[in-house]
Enzyme design. Structure first.
Site, PDB file in Angstrom:
ATOM      1  N   ASP A 163     -18.308 -77.467 -46.088  1.00 25.86           N
ATOM      2  CA  ASP A 163     -18.089 -76.153 -46.684  1.00 25.86           C
ATOM      3  C   ASP A 163     -17.794 -75.151 -45.580  1.00 25.86           C
ATOM      4  O   ASP A 163     -18.570 -75.014 -44.628  1.00 25.86           O
ATOM      5  CB  ASP A 163     -19.324 -75.713 -47.473  1.00 25.86           C
ATOM      6  N   GLN A 209     -32.425 -69.782 -49.367  1.00 27.33           N
ATOM      7  CA  GLN A 209     -31.515 -69.720 -48.220  1.00 27.33           C
ATOM      8  C   GLN A 209     -31.962 -68.692 -47.184  1.00 27.33           C
ATOM      9  O   GLN A 209     -31.909 -68.947 -45.972  1.00 27.33           O
ATOM     10  CB  GLN A 209     -30.107 -69.382 -48.715  1.00 27.33           C
ATOM     11  N   THR A 254     -23.157 -79.060 -56.181  1.00 28.36           N
ATOM     12  CA  THR A 254     -21.852 -78.443 -55.963  1.00 28.36           C
ATOM     13  C   THR A 254     -20.933 -78.975 -57.049  1.00 28.36           C
ATOM     14  O   THR A 254     -20.793 -80.188 -57.191  1.00 28.36           O
ATOM     15  CB  THR A 254     -21.279 -78.802 -54.581  1.00 28.36           C
ATOM     16  N   GLU A 293     -20.805 -69.512 -56.238  1.00 27.96           N
ATOM     17  CA  GLU A 293     -19.810 -69.086 -55.265  1.00 27.96           C
ATOM     18  C   GLU A 293     -18.457 -69.615 -55.719  1.00 27.96           C
ATOM     19  O   GLU A 293     -18.275 -70.833 -55.862  1.00 27.96           O
ATOM     20  CB  GLU A 293     -20.132 -69.579 -53.854  1.00 27.96           C
ATOM     21  N   HIS A 303     -15.820 -61.743 -47.591  1.00 28.70           N
ATOM     22  CA  HIS A 303     -17.142 -62.291 -47.938  1.00 28.70           C
ATOM     23  C   HIS A 303     -18.069 -62.261 -46.729  1.00 28.70           C
ATOM     24  O   HIS A 303     -19.229 -61.818 -46.828  1.00 28.70           O
ATOM     25  CB  HIS A 303     -16.997 -63.727 -48.449  1.00 28.70           C
TER      26      HIS A 303
END
Length: 374
Positions: A12, A126, A143, A85, A19
């Protein structure tokens, strides 16, 4: 629906300047939002291939360590800041040798095509775990990718210049020509008790600072080899306007500015149980081949749906989905020309060593059928 590939590896990236600037402004110094390396290389991390799932798979709210700002110690808790996301991803279509980098000028030659991707994120987990090595359990739980692939050949009419890169990248990342794509993207959010979704984001892939070719070239510059079926995500795709931000973290500014949904009273800062997240097809006819990527947020997992192994497919003579390949076609689904559309009913297939190669039986139109939540 099944995964379109057997995901051999997953990386990723973090390639939207908007962003990265938003996140840096939120959690660091707005005057120095980008870290010193960001304008010099495509930042990325290696994720979990095992938890890549097909669109329509319901997502269980993750558990993990969370440390509240006022607490002295962390606690074990369900994620309270569950986020999506909005991303795309490209699929590697050729194996490379260990120790042999791929040139930025040849990188697109081994990119098979693109899918939509939702990089589900547990923001509170996170925030506690990401120092010093980056996200871990906050990203590994799921994901989602779309079940359809759009080839690079099909994208060719939508090729556009990318943003100007200043400072100029190092020689191994320098490109000549146009290497971005005009792909309009959106996010719809629908609570469990609502009869219609709210579009909360409209953005475009063309704003991505680092191109797919630059991402792949940087990934291999150390000598890392690639495998057919490797999945490489773009990173969250955000634009300049507030309604073009590709995550709830940005749209609600980490909960400080809750969104008001279409009914006029429902608020959202982060995802709640039962919310349905949809990355819908846009109005461009070509990108009808991007199947809407969606999944509901659940407290508990529920079984998905798909074509039973060994079942004969309507209109395909005696062709069946081989038992050994059902649910994860080995390595890649490849096509002899630029069209990846509709469903299994339109394909005939034969086994190859590394690929399933399908010939299109007939394509009545480019529009795919709508999916519904499980």
């Amino acid at each position: 629906m099944h995964l379109p590939i057997n995901v051999t590896g997953y990386t990723d990236f973090y390639s939207s300047k908007e962003h990265a600037t938003n996140v840096g402004s939120m959690f660091r110094d707005p005057a120095n939002a980008l870290l010193p390396n960001w304008l010099h290389l495509p930042v990325g991390y290696n994720g979990r291939a095992s938890s890549v799932v097909v669109s329509g798979t319901d997502i269980r709210r993750p558990m993990g360590q969370v440390k509240l700002p006022s607490a002295e110690h962390p606690m074990f808790s369900a994620c309270a800041k569950l986020d999506f996301e909005l991303e795309t991803a490209f699929i590697v279509g050729a194996n490379t040798a260990l120790g042999e980098p791929v040139s930025v000028n040849h990188a697109e030659d081994i990119i098979f095509g693109m899918v939509l991707l939702n990089d589900w994120s547990a923001r509170d987990i996170q925030q506690w775990e990401y120092v010093p090595l980056g996200p871990f359990n906050a990203k590994t739980f799921a994901t989602s990718i779309s079940p359809w692939v759009v080839t690079m050949e099909a994208l060719e009419p939508f090729r556009v210049p990318g943003p100007a890169q200043d400072p100029q990248p190092l020689p191994y990342l320098r490109q000549v020509g146009d290497h971005s794509f005009d792909i309009s993207l959106a996010v719809d959010l629908q609570p469990a008790d609502s009869d219609r979704p709210t579009t909360i984001c409209n953005t475009n892939y063309r704003a991505m600072y680092w191109s797919m070719a630059q991402q792949l070239a940087h990934h291999t510059v150390s000598g890392c080899n690639l495998c057919v079926g490797d999945l490489m995500a773009s990173g969250t795709i955000s634009g300049i306007a507030p309604d073009s931000f590709g995550s709830l973290l940005e749209l609600s500014w980490n909960g400080q500015r809750p969104l008001t949904l279409i009914d006029g009273h429902t608020k959202r800062s982060f995802l709640e149980d039962g919310d349905l997240v949809d990355l819908p097809r846009n109005s461009n006819p070509l990108f009808d081949v991007f199947e809407a990527d969606y999944a509901a947020v659940l407290r508990d997992n529920r079984p998905g749906m798909g074509i039973p192994c060994g079942q004969q497919l309507a209109g395909l003579d005696d062709n069946t989905v081989p038992d050994a390949q059902c649910g994860a076609i080995r390595n890649l689904v490849a096509f002899p020309f630029a069209a990846i559309v509709v469903s299994y009913q339109h394909f005939t297939g034969t086994r190859n060593d590394d690929l399933f190669t399908f010939g299109i039986r007939h394509i009545p139109h480019l529009c795919i059928e709508s999916n519904h939540a499980v």
